[in-house]
Write a protein that holds these residues in place. Sequence first.
Motif, short mmCIF file in Angstrom:
data_model
loop_
_atom_site.label_atom_id
_atom_site.label_comp_id
_atom_site.label_asym_id
_atom_site.label_seq_id
_atom_site.Cartn_x
_atom_site.Cartn_y
_atom_site.Cartn_z
N ALA A 367 7.63 -0.31 -7.03
CA ALA A 367 6.45 -0.23 -6.18
C ALA A 367 5.18 -0.10 -7.03
O ALA A 367 4.61 0.99 -7.13
CB ALA A 367 6.57 0.95 -5.21
N PRO A 368 4.72 -1.18 -7.63
CA PRO A 368 3.48 -1.13 -8.40
C PRO A 368 2.27 -1.12 -7.46
O PRO A 368 2.41 -1.40 -6.27
CB PRO A 368 3.53 -2.42 -9.22
N PRO A 369 1.08 -0.85 -7.97
CA PRO A 369 -0.09 -0.78 -7.09
C PRO A 369 -0.56 -2.13 -6.59
O PRO A 369 -1.45 -2.20 -5.74
CB PRO A 369 -1.16 -0.15 -7.99
N THR A 370 0.03 -3.21 -7.10
CA THR A 370 -0.39 -4.55 -6.72
C THR A 370 0.52 -5.20 -5.68
O THR A 370 0.29 -6.35 -5.31
CB THR A 370 -0.41 -5.44 -7.98
N ALA A 371 1.55 -4.49 -5.22
CA ALA A 371 2.55 -5.11 -4.34
C ALA A 371 2.84 -4.21 -3.15
O ALA A 371 2.37 -3.07 -3.07
CB ALA A 371 3.84 -5.38 -5.13
N ALA A 372 3.63 -4.73 -2.22
CA ALA A 372 4.08 -3.92 -1.09
C ALA A 372 4.86 -2.73 -1.63
O ALA A 372 5.79 -2.89 -2.41
CB ALA A 372 4.94 -4.75 -0.16
N GLN A 373 4.49 -1.53 -1.21
CA GLN A 373 5.14 -0.32 -1.70
C GLN A 373 6.06 0.24 -0.63
O GLN A 373 5.62 0.64 0.46
CB GLN A 373 4.08 0.71 -2.11
N ILE A 374 7.35 0.23 -0.94
CA ILE A 374 8.39 0.66 -0.01
C ILE A 374 9.16 1.82 -0.65
O ILE A 374 9.54 1.76 -1.82
CB ILE A 374 9.37 -0.50 0.30
N GLY A 375 9.41 2.86 0.13
CA GLY A 375 10.22 3.97 -0.33
C GLY A 375 11.36 4.23 0.64
O GLY A 375 11.67 3.42 1.52
N GLU A 450 13.88 7.43 -8.97
CA GLU A 450 13.75 7.01 -10.37
C GLU A 450 12.36 6.50 -10.74
O GLU A 450 12.03 6.47 -11.92
CB GLU A 450 14.81 5.96 -10.70
N GLN A 451 11.54 6.11 -9.78
CA GLN A 451 10.18 5.72 -10.12
C GLN A 451 9.20 6.85 -9.79
O GLN A 451 8.48 7.31 -10.67
CB GLN A 451 9.75 4.45 -9.37
N ASN A 477 16.59 7.47 -16.56
CA ASN A 477 15.89 6.80 -17.66
C ASN A 477 16.49 5.44 -17.98
O ASN A 477 16.56 5.02 -19.13
CB ASN A 477 15.90 7.69 -18.91
N LEU A 478 16.93 4.69 -16.95
CA LEU A 478 17.51 3.37 -17.18
C LEU A 478 16.43 2.33 -17.43
O LEU A 478 16.64 1.38 -18.19
CB LEU A 478 18.35 2.96 -15.97
N TYR A 479 15.32 2.46 -16.77
CA TYR A 479 14.22 1.52 -16.93
C TYR A 479 12.93 2.32 -17.07
O TYR A 479 12.92 3.54 -16.94
CB TYR A 479 14.14 0.55 -15.73
N GLY A 480 11.84 1.64 -17.35
CA GLY A 480 10.58 2.33 -17.54
C GLY A 480 9.44 1.55 -16.93
O GLY A 480 9.62 0.51 -16.31
N GLY A 481 8.22 2.06 -17.13
CA GLY A 481 7.06 1.39 -16.60
C GLY A 481 5.88 2.33 -16.48
O GLY A 481 5.99 3.53 -16.77
N ALA A 482 4.78 1.79 -16.03
CA ALA A 482 3.53 2.55 -15.99
C ALA A 482 3.21 3.10 -14.61
O ALA A 482 2.10 3.51 -14.35
CB ALA A 482 2.38 1.66 -16.46
N GLU A 483 4.18 3.12 -13.71
CA GLU A 483 3.91 3.55 -12.33
C GLU A 483 4.85 4.68 -11.92
O GLU A 483 5.30 4.75 -10.79
CB GLU A 483 4.07 2.36 -11.38
N MET A 484 5.11 5.61 -12.84
CA MET A 484 6.18 6.57 -12.62
C MET A 484 5.66 8.00 -12.76
O MET A 484 4.98 8.33 -13.72
CB MET A 484 7.31 6.31 -13.62
N ALA A 485 5.99 8.84 -11.77
CA ALA A 485 5.57 10.25 -11.81
C ALA A 485 6.17 10.96 -10.61
O ALA A 485 6.70 10.33 -9.69
CB ALA A 485 4.05 10.36 -11.77
N GLY A 486 6.05 12.28 -10.61
CA GLY A 486 6.39 13.02 -9.40
C GLY A 486 5.53 12.55 -8.24
O GLY A 486 6.01 12.27 -7.14
N ILE A 487 4.21 12.46 -8.49
CA ILE A 487 3.25 11.87 -7.55
C ILE A 487 2.44 10.85 -8.33
O ILE A 487 1.81 11.20 -9.34
CB ILE A 487 2.31 12.92 -6.93
N LYS A 488 2.44 9.59 -7.90
CA LYS A 488 1.66 8.54 -8.58
C LYS A 488 0.74 7.87 -7.57
O LYS A 488 1.18 7.16 -6.68
CB LYS A 488 2.58 7.49 -9.21
N PHE A 489 -0.58 8.12 -7.73
CA PHE A 489 -1.56 7.61 -6.78
C PHE A 489 -2.61 6.75 -7.47
O PHE A 489 -3.09 7.09 -8.55
CB PHE A 489 -2.29 8.76 -6.07
N HIS A 490 -2.94 5.63 -6.81
CA HIS A 490 -4.14 4.86 -7.09
C HIS A 490 -5.05 4.97 -5.87
O HIS A 490 -4.59 4.84 -4.74
CB HIS A 490 -3.82 3.37 -7.30
#
Length: 620
Positions: A367-375, A450-451, A477-490
């Motif tokens: 769920a990056p900030p540029t796409a549909a974010q589904i949880g 995981e994200q 820790n199987l994958y990584g990226g710049a959109e990961m946190a307990g809370i990640k807000f833009h």
Amino acid sequence: MKTRISVCLAVFTLAASLDATEFQVATNGSDSNAGTLAAPFHTIQHAAKMAQPGDVITVHEGVYRERIDPPRGGTSDSRRITYQAAPGERVVITGSEPVKGWVRVTNDVWRVIIPNSYFGKFNPYTNRIHGDWCRNPGGYHTGAVYLNGNWLEETTNLDNLLNPKAEPVPEKNTGYFLNVAWFELAKTGKISATQYEVQQGVKNAPCSEGGECIGWINNGDWVRYGRVNFGVGTESIKIRAASLTGGVIEIREGSPTGPLLGTCAVADTGGWQTWQTFTAKIRPVSRRNKLCMVFRPPLVADNKSSSWFAKVDANKTRIWAQFPGTNPNVADVEINVRQTVFTPSRTGINYLTVRGFTMCDAAAPWAPPTAAQIGIITAYWCKGWIIESNNICYSSCCGIALGKYGDKCDNRAGSAKGYVGTITRALTNGWSKGMVGSHIVRDNEISHCEQAGIVGSLGCAFSTVTGNEIHDIHIRNLYGGAEMAGIKFHGAIDVVIRHNHIYRCGSVAGIWLDWMAQGCQVVGNLMHDNSQDIFFEMQHGPILVANNLFLSSRAFGINSQGIAFVHNLIAGSIRSFHGDTRVTPFQRAHSTEIAGMYASVNGDSGDDRFYNNLFAQRGG
């Protein structure tokens, strides 16, 4: 006149409440019923189709295997649609299904073959985690396999699963560590740990409690005691152990592959001579036999060293999985079949309350900030949701999403300039205080995502996140990226993050505020055991950070300006970044309207103020 107005309002409110309906849902109900307490519906989705603004859907105890797609929302805060678990009853809504028919392939590896038609239009074992700013070199999938409620770890190599390679014995003070001084059987008494008969991969260690101990034991190493036995009817074993990593001791009968009688979870005691006594409950045996202890490192406690692999062809999905000492046809084994648990399929479903559920096991996408974010649960580009008092857990990516709609530009930005385009398009698609955001997320427990525990790009604006416990985020820790946190807000404009307990957020931040957190307040949170407690990226402020306990080894990463840190206990270091010259927008006060674009000539942080904080460690 005031009295007459008050009477009219009271009459109107009473009429509105009398007009509301409470629908009942139970596992023994039927969707052909009336939806009353005496004749409840069977599925939550059927109740959702029936509910109108002001109505309440009460769900009774049980497991519901469905995806709720609410077709409509409420019309205002006082005319919302409420989904709630019946008070005092445990209601689970899950994205997984039990699966039987496993066939043993090797000692611990089993295989099941499932027709692709079983999954319908979405097969999580062909759906790879991918998107803007995602790093997934292994190509891991959104699907998962669960044993007794915990997920197993995906491997990308079937041969590694079928033919696991032996691990080298770690040297002293390296690798996993467990030191056992003695154990005690209820009827036999205390037994010295030096009285073992057979050992594999262990090295003796001096023992501050006298004699020698068994120490430096790697994953799977074992010790069998030939001169002692369980004693008929023994139900528990006390184990005196010290550990630098923690782990699990399996109690087996006769041999390392003998019947599993019980386990003993050993915590990280903090040192190899720091002793604690642990108790293992075991299944009583009816005969005397040798005692065998097998050590598993901490990951086994979360089923992380047990792996699975999937292969999908035109007609079938084949899944191989490790089940050490377990018959999966008898145990509770489930697989993902649904992408989400509670998500509308279209935007603009406003004013819902979702309360009191356990929602779990979703094959949610990146769920990056540029796409549909589904949880697991998603307030999908809408307004005024209340998500409260839920247990939200086990998502391949995100738990709660308060984020962006999807469009043809999903996952095509990949740059700061591209995200500016995303913001511009969002403004034409209703990003305003009157249309999107203003959610309340409170008193939930959110774990094993995981994200991110809570993610939100733009759609989180004007929301309050309070009283939540967020933990065990990105621990596999199987994958990584710049959109990961307990809370990640833009775009966390005027967001309040208050009174949350956030911990064990893997190699990611507890809170990551990324772009446009203008007017955000981070107040009264307890944060610890995170790689860093908060990361502020490309912020212009104003942001208030007050009355928090920041207890991780790194308190902040700051790539921002205009932050006031007031009355905090700061026990970790602070890292300030320089040289970032990205062009980022800032808004008019209390609005999503862009007032201008800002580019720092030198990309420096600055204008960050610290007032009346207590620093307990080096600031950096």
